[in-house]
Design a protein around this motif. Structure first.
Motif, PDB file in Angstrom:
ATOM      1  N   VAL A   1      31.152  28.324  19.073  1.00 23.40           N
ATOM      2  CA  VAL A   1      30.246  29.139  18.247  1.00 23.40           C
ATOM      3  C   VAL A   1      31.072  29.901  17.211  1.00 23.40           C
ATOM      4  CG1 VAL A   1      28.403  30.858  18.296  1.00 23.40           C
ATOM      5  CG2 VAL A   1      28.742  29.360  20.265  1.00 23.40           C
ATOM      6  N   GLU A   2      31.267  29.283  16.042  1.00 28.52           N
ATOM      7  CA  GLU A   2      32.127  29.881  15.010  1.00 28.52           C
ATOM      8  C   GLU A   2      31.350  30.722  14.002  1.00 28.52           C
ATOM      9  OE1 GLU A   2      35.677  26.858  14.120  1.00 28.52           O
ATOM     10  OE2 GLU A   2      33.710  25.997  13.724  1.00 28.52           O
ATOM     11  N   LEU A   3      30.076  30.381  13.764  1.00 29.88           N
ATOM     12  CA  LEU A   3      29.227  31.114  12.809  1.00 29.88           C
ATOM     13  C   LEU A   3      29.890  31.202  11.434  1.00 29.88           C
ATOM     14  CD1 LEU A   3      28.149  33.945  15.286  1.00 29.88           C
ATOM     15  CD2 LEU A   3      26.980  31.790  14.826  1.00 29.88           C
ATOM     16  N   LEU A   4      30.401  30.057  10.989  1.00 31.23           N
ATOM     17  CA  LEU A   4      31.166  30.011   9.737  1.00 31.23           C
ATOM     18  C   LEU A   4      30.326  30.379   8.516  1.00 31.23           C
ATOM     19  CD1 LEU A   4      33.318  26.807  10.313  1.00 31.23           C
ATOM     20  CD2 LEU A   4      34.052  29.187  10.439  1.00 31.23           C
ATOM     21  N   MET A   5      28.990  30.260   8.640  1.00 24.00           N
ATOM     22  CA  MET A   5      28.145  30.582   7.488  1.00 24.00           C
ATOM     23  C   MET A   5      28.274  32.061   7.098  1.00 24.00           C
ATOM     24  SD  MET A   5      26.570  30.155  10.518  1.00 24.00           S
ATOM     25  CE  MET A   5      25.237  30.597  11.602  1.00 24.00           C
ATOM     26  N   TRP A   6      28.799  32.882   8.018  1.00 23.33           N
ATOM     27  CA  TRP A   6      28.986  34.310   7.711  1.00 23.33           C
ATOM     28  C   TRP A   6      30.464  34.697   7.676  1.00 23.33           C
ATOM     29  CZ3 TRP A   6      25.221  34.732  12.317  1.00 23.33           C
ATOM     30  CH2 TRP A   6      23.938  34.366  11.909  1.00 23.33           C
ATOM     31  N   SER A   7      31.338  33.706   7.507  1.00 26.60           N
ATOM     32  CA  SER A   7      32.779  33.988   7.612  1.00 26.60           C
ATOM     33  C   SER A   7      33.326  34.809   6.441  1.00 26.60           C
ATOM     34  CB  SER A   7      33.570  32.694   7.754  1.00 26.60           C
ATOM     35  OG  SER A   7      33.399  31.893   6.600  1.00 26.60           O
ATOM     36  N   ASP A   8      32.519  34.957   5.364  1.00 28.54           N
ATOM     37  CA  ASP A   8      32.980  35.805   4.249  1.00 28.54           C
ATOM     38  C   ASP A   8      32.473  37.243   4.377  1.00 28.54           C
ATOM     39  OD1 ASP A   8      30.332  35.064   3.839  1.00 28.54           O
ATOM     40  OD2 ASP A   8      30.525  34.864   1.662  1.00 28.54           O
ATOM     41  N   HIS A   9      31.793  37.546   5.485  1.00 32.35           N
ATOM     42  CA  HIS A   9      31.350  38.935   5.718  1.00 32.35           C
ATOM     43  C   HIS A   9      32.576  39.790   6.014  1.00 32.35           C
ATOM     44  CE1 HIS A   9      29.320  42.439   7.343  1.00 32.35           C
ATOM     45  NE2 HIS A   9      28.147  41.904   7.065  1.00 32.35           N
TER      46      HIS A   9
ATOM     47  N   GLU B   1      33.003  42.119   7.957  1.00 33.32           N
ATOM     48  CA  GLU B   1      33.172  42.393   9.395  1.00 33.32           C
ATOM     49  C   GLU B   1      33.048  41.132  10.251  1.00 33.32           C
ATOM     50  OE1 GLU B   1      34.272  44.877  11.007  1.00 33.32           O
ATOM     51  OE2 GLU B   1      34.269  46.441   9.480  1.00 33.32           O
ATOM     52  N   TYR B   2      33.187  39.945   9.628  1.00 30.24           N
ATOM     53  CA  TYR B   2      33.201  38.703  10.418  1.00 30.24           C
ATOM     54  C   TYR B   2      34.294  38.835  11.481  1.00 30.24           C
ATOM     55  CZ  TYR B   2      33.865  33.717  11.535  1.00 30.24           C
ATOM     56  OH  TYR B   2      33.995  32.505  12.188  1.00 30.24           O
ATOM     57  N   PRO B   3      33.928  38.710  12.768  1.00 32.40           N
ATOM     58  CA  PRO B   3      34.870  39.117  13.824  1.00 32.40           C
ATOM     59  C   PRO B   3      35.961  38.103  14.180  1.00 32.40           C
ATOM     60  CG  PRO B   3      32.771  38.460  14.786  1.00 32.40           C
ATOM     61  CD  PRO B   3      32.599  38.369  13.308  1.00 32.40           C
ATOM     62  N   PHE B   4      35.792  36.837  13.748  1.00 30.04           N
ATOM     63  CA  PHE B   4      36.656  35.799  14.316  1.00 30.04           C
ATOM     64  C   PHE B   4      37.875  35.447  13.461  1.00 30.04           C
ATOM     65  CE2 PHE B   4      32.359  34.242  16.136  1.00 30.04           C
ATOM     66  CZ  PHE B   4      32.393  35.224  17.121  1.00 30.04           C
ATOM     67  N   HIS B   5      38.114  36.225  12.381  1.00 28.93           N
ATOM     68  CA  HIS B   5      39.359  36.013  11.641  1.00 28.93           C
ATOM     69  C   HIS B   5      40.536  36.574  12.437  1.00 28.93           C
ATOM     70  CE1 HIS B   5      37.350  34.372   8.236  1.00 28.93           C
ATOM     71  NE2 HIS B   5      36.820  35.497   7.806  1.00 28.93           N
TER      72      HIS B   5
END
Length: 326
Positions: free
Chosen positions: A309-317, A319-323
């Motif tokens: 579950v990467e949720l890459l569609m929000w990776s430019d947020h 506060e995207y947590p998975f960076h």
């Protein structure tokens, strides 16, 4: 402490307790027939589940609440026997929207309180009537996040008795620390709900959370669906792993039961989602065997450190947590 099907609750840092296994209730609202969630929750309670994990944005809290109320009415359980976790969605992060969102969940459930209310994601979206606000190009509209202000609004909900406990979900270490080190913190988060299974064991985050007395609740504890629209399919299915299959054979269990047992022996709460009656039943049969230390170590070595579950569609947020590494 001996864990059994009848007694498998463990303490939270605020003095409340949480059952080690719960029923996840997410189902794609576009493809899940009406009544499916109701039947699954009712069956789960009859089988002995006492923890139900839900969310406003699953669009089925009405069915969850109906099933809980029906099982209270027929004497199977009392309200105090059931642990319900609800979630604050991304469009309700502004402090003035937090209480109304929780009240909306309670009205839908037709219950007086939830047992645990968590921030579903650290990523705030533009507030409004739609859960997935987009611009004319289909890009998600974000909102500036102040997680500490959101948390203070949650603390007020706890003081009002609308929720017994407070937690977070999909928070990395930095975001958790933001809350834990917040000046004037009244109620630290009791839990962090994150992806956790034999191919993604979260050793560093688990270790950090345990140091801080934050319980880890593992979602997708069996891996997840193979829906390419939101799931990372570069990772093979967890449940086909040779080691899990061989351990399952040894105990006359299934690979899912071994994967669930692995997590609860690490102190991770599991919330496998299923609407399949046989799977709901099988997933609960994890208290009549235990894995050896050698088996636990062998399963730990399966970690591929790959998220489904990467949720890459929000990776430019912002506060995207998975960076972050964890």
């Amino acid at each position: 402490m001996e864990l059994t099907a009848e007694s498998h609750s463990i303490p939270l840092s605020d003095g409340n307790k949480i059952p080690l296994i719960g029923l996840g209730t997410y189902g794609d609202p576009r493809t899940t027939p009406k009544g499916t969630t109701f039947e699954a929750v009712k069956l789960a309670i009859e089988l002995g589940y006492r923890h139900i994990d839900g969310a406003l944005m699953y669009f089925n809290e009405d069915e969850v609440g109906k099933a809980i109320r029906e099982k209270i009415a027929d004497g199977t359980i009392k309200r105090g026997d059931i642990f319900y976790c609800g979630k604050l969605w991304n469009t309700f992060h502004p402090p003035e929207l937090v209480r109304p969102a929780l009240v909306r969940t309670l009205k839908t459930l037709q219950l007086d309180y939830v047992d645990l209310y968590i921030i579903e994601m650290p990523t705030a979206f533009k507030p409004g009537d739609t859960f997935y606000p987009e611009d004319e190009n289909g890009k998600c509209l974000y909102h500036e996040t102040d997680l500490c202000a959101t948390w203070e609004a949650l603390e007020a909900c706890k003081e009002e008795g609308l929720t017994k406990s407070l937690g977070v979900s999909n928070f990395n270490k930095r975001q958790l620390e933001l809350i834990l080190k917040k000046p004037g913190l009244k109620y630290p988060p009791v839990s962090n709900q994150v992806e956790c299974h034999p191919y993604f064991t979260q050793p560093k985050l688990l270790d950090y959370c345990q140091q801080k007395n934050v319980l880890v609740v593992g979602y997708s504890p069996l891996g997840t669906s193979r829906d390419a629209s939101w799931v990372n399919l570069t990772c093979p299915p967890v449940l086909e792993d040779e080691l899990l299959v061989s351990i399952a054979l040894k105990y006359m269990k299934t690979p899912p039961q071994v994967a669930l047992r692995f997590n609860i022996q690490r102190g991770v709460v599991v919330i496998p989602k299923s609407f399949n009656p046989q799977h709901v039943k099988d997933n609960f049969q994890i208290f009549d065997f235990s894995l050896s230390e050698a088996e636990m170590k062998a399963i730990l070595k399966l970690n591929k450190n790959i998220r489904f579950v990467e949720l890459l569609m929000w990776s430019d947020h912002p506060e995207y947590p998975f960076h972050d590494k964890y």
